[in-house]
Design a protein around this motif. Structure first.
Motif, PDB file in Angstrom:
ATOM      1  N   VAL A 114      52.881  64.102  56.340  1.00 39.19           N
ATOM      2  CA  VAL A 114      52.358  63.938  55.001  1.00 39.19           C
ATOM      3  C   VAL A 114      52.799  62.480  54.721  1.00 39.19           C
ATOM      4  CG1 VAL A 114      53.095  64.523  52.842  1.00 39.19           C
ATOM      5  CG2 VAL A 114      52.653  66.142  54.341  1.00 39.19           C
ATOM      6  N   TYR A 115      54.070  61.956  55.285  1.00 40.54           N
ATOM      7  CA  TYR A 115      54.582  60.491  54.949  1.00 40.54           C
ATOM      8  C   TYR A 115      53.739  59.764  55.637  1.00 40.54           C
ATOM      9  CZ  TYR A 115      58.970  62.626  53.193  1.00 40.54           C
ATOM     10  OH  TYR A 115      59.921  63.157  52.749  1.00 40.54           O
ATOM     11  N   LEU A 116      53.170  59.965  56.851  1.00 38.57           N
ATOM     12  CA  LEU A 116      52.350  59.026  57.380  1.00 38.57           C
ATOM     13  C   LEU A 116      51.100  58.968  56.981  1.00 38.57           C
ATOM     14  CD1 LEU A 116      53.293  59.774  61.085  1.00 38.57           C
ATOM     15  CD2 LEU A 116      53.796  57.831  60.192  1.00 38.57           C
ATOM     16  N   VAL A 117      50.425  60.222  56.229  1.00 36.03           N
ATOM     17  CA  VAL A 117      49.132  60.083  55.657  1.00 36.03           C
ATOM     18  C   VAL A 117      49.306  59.155  54.297  1.00 36.03           C
ATOM     19  CG1 VAL A 117      47.296  61.531  54.316  1.00 36.03           C
ATOM     20  CG2 VAL A 117      48.157  62.170  56.537  1.00 36.03           C
ATOM     21  N   VAL A 118      50.205  59.638  53.719  1.00 37.07           N
ATOM     22  CA  VAL A 118      50.504  58.711  52.356  1.00 37.07           C
ATOM     23  C   VAL A 118      50.464  57.225  52.740  1.00 37.07           C
ATOM     24  CG1 VAL A 118      52.012  58.416  50.484  1.00 37.07           C
ATOM     25  CG2 VAL A 118      51.508  60.700  51.202  1.00 37.07           C
ATOM     26  N   SER A 119      51.179  57.023  53.836  1.00 34.06           N
ATOM     27  CA  SER A 119      51.194  55.364  54.380  1.00 34.06           C
ATOM     28  C   SER A 119      50.077  54.941  54.389  1.00 34.06           C
ATOM     29  CB  SER A 119      52.338  55.359  55.295  1.00 34.06           C
ATOM     30  OG  SER A 119      52.420  54.207  55.803  1.00 34.06           O
ATOM     31  N   ALA A 120      49.255  55.604  55.379  1.00 36.73           N
ATOM     32  CA  ALA A 120      48.074  55.174  55.787  1.00 36.73           C
ATOM     33  C   ALA A 120      47.087  55.038  54.768  1.00 36.73           C
ATOM     34  CB  ALA A 120      47.356  56.040  56.598  1.00 36.73           C
ATOM     35  N   LEU A 121      47.053  55.787  53.492  1.00 40.55           N
ATOM     36  CA  LEU A 121      46.302  55.653  52.386  1.00 40.55           C
ATOM     37  C   LEU A 121      46.815  54.836  51.546  1.00 40.55           C
ATOM     38  CD1 LEU A 121      45.836  59.678  51.343  1.00 40.55           C
ATOM     39  CD2 LEU A 121      44.325  58.052  52.197  1.00 40.55           C
ATOM     40  N   ILE A 122      47.965  54.327  51.193  1.00 40.81           N
ATOM     41  CA  ILE A 122      48.609  53.278  50.705  1.00 40.81           C
ATOM     42  C   ILE A 122      47.923  52.109  51.237  1.00 40.81           C
ATOM     43  CG2 ILE A 122      50.444  51.798  50.128  1.00 40.81           C
ATOM     44  CD1 ILE A 122      52.061  54.405  49.684  1.00 40.81           C
ATOM     45  N   PHE A 124      52.247  47.024  47.799  1.00 37.02           N
ATOM     46  CA  PHE A 124      51.883  48.422  48.341  1.00 37.02           C
ATOM     47  C   PHE A 124      52.487  48.093  49.886  1.00 37.02           C
ATOM     48  CE2 PHE A 124      47.599  49.648  46.337  1.00 37.02           C
ATOM     49  CZ  PHE A 124      48.569  49.817  45.157  1.00 37.02           C
ATOM     50  N   PRO A 125      52.669  47.319  50.483  1.00 40.50           N
ATOM     51  CA  PRO A 125      53.247  47.104  51.889  1.00 40.50           C
ATOM     52  C   PRO A 125      54.820  47.769  51.737  1.00 40.50           C
ATOM     53  CG  PRO A 125      52.279  45.236  51.851  1.00 40.50           C
ATOM     54  CD  PRO A 125      52.151  45.710  50.601  1.00 40.50           C
ATOM     55  N   ILE A 126      55.460  47.192  50.550  1.00 38.01           N
ATOM     56  CA  ILE A 126      56.731  47.969  50.466  1.00 38.01           C
ATOM     57  C   ILE A 126      56.898  49.394  50.493  1.00 38.01           C
ATOM     58  CG2 ILE A 126      58.962  47.842  48.980  1.00 38.01           C
ATOM     59  CD1 ILE A 126      58.080  44.987  48.313  1.00 38.01           C
ATOM     60  N   ILE A 127      55.867  49.880  49.556  1.00 36.60           N
ATOM     61  CA  ILE A 127      55.846  51.440  49.439  1.00 36.60           C
ATOM     62  C   ILE A 127      55.563  51.982  50.787  1.00 36.60           C
ATOM     63  CG2 ILE A 127      54.727  53.050  48.292  1.00 36.60           C
ATOM     64  CD1 ILE A 127      54.198  50.983  46.050  1.00 36.60           C
ATOM     65  N   SER A 128      54.599  51.361  51.336  1.00 39.03           N
ATOM     66  CA  SER A 128      54.342  52.077  52.786  1.00 39.03           C
ATOM     67  C   SER A 128      55.619  51.891  53.724  1.00 39.03           C
ATOM     68  CB  SER A 128      52.938  51.099  53.275  1.00 39.03           C
ATOM     69  OG  SER A 128      52.820  51.688  54.654  1.00 39.03           O
TER      70      SER A 128
END
Length: 136
Positions: A8-16, A107-111
């Motif tokens: 889930v974390y990886l999907v959110v990172s990719a979506l961001i 966005f990169p910080i959130i990712s």
């Protein structure tokens, strides 16, 4: 085991990062020269590498150590992307352009935060597997 929390974390990172590409503004100075654009080769390649590493990491759920290394590489690519954004914004003469249109720098910080959370979950799974192996 795609339903794990690190997925889930990886999907959110990719979506961001994908959202950063879609909504990234074109920042121009007063003279009309482009300062930051999503179509630049450096920015485009860093965005693509980040999304690609996240997707590859999602599908390597059986190889936790490889997944951990891929996430670290993804964190490094996000830091480089963040460095490019900060460098380009600091070379501007006026500050108001980046303040108005530069929210994409966050966005990169959130990712990175989501990638660190994914690495913590992967490490927790690895420790759990090692503790079960000791009992056998």
């Amino acid at each position: 085991m795609i339903q794990r929390i690190q997925t889930v974390y990886l999907v959110v990172s990719a979506l961001i990062i994908a959202a950063l590409y879609l909504w990234f503004p074109l920042v121009q100075d007063d003279a009309g020269t482009t300062i930051i654009s999503r179509d630049e080769p450096l920015v485009l390649s860093l965005l693509g590498v980040s999304v690609l590493l996240a997707v590859i990491s999602i599908f390597n759920f059986k190889k936790r150590k490889l997944q951990f290394v891929l996430n670290r590489l993804n964190i490094i690519s996000n830091f480089v992307l963040l460095g490019v954004f900060v460098y380009r914004s600091l070379t501007l003469s006026g500050e108001t352009l980046i303040s108005e249109k530069g929210i994409g720098v966050l966005f990169p910080i959130i990712s990175i935060v989501f990638l660190v959370l994914a690495n913590k979950a992967i490490k927790r799974d690895e420790d759990l597997v090692k503790s079960v192996d000791r009992l056998r």
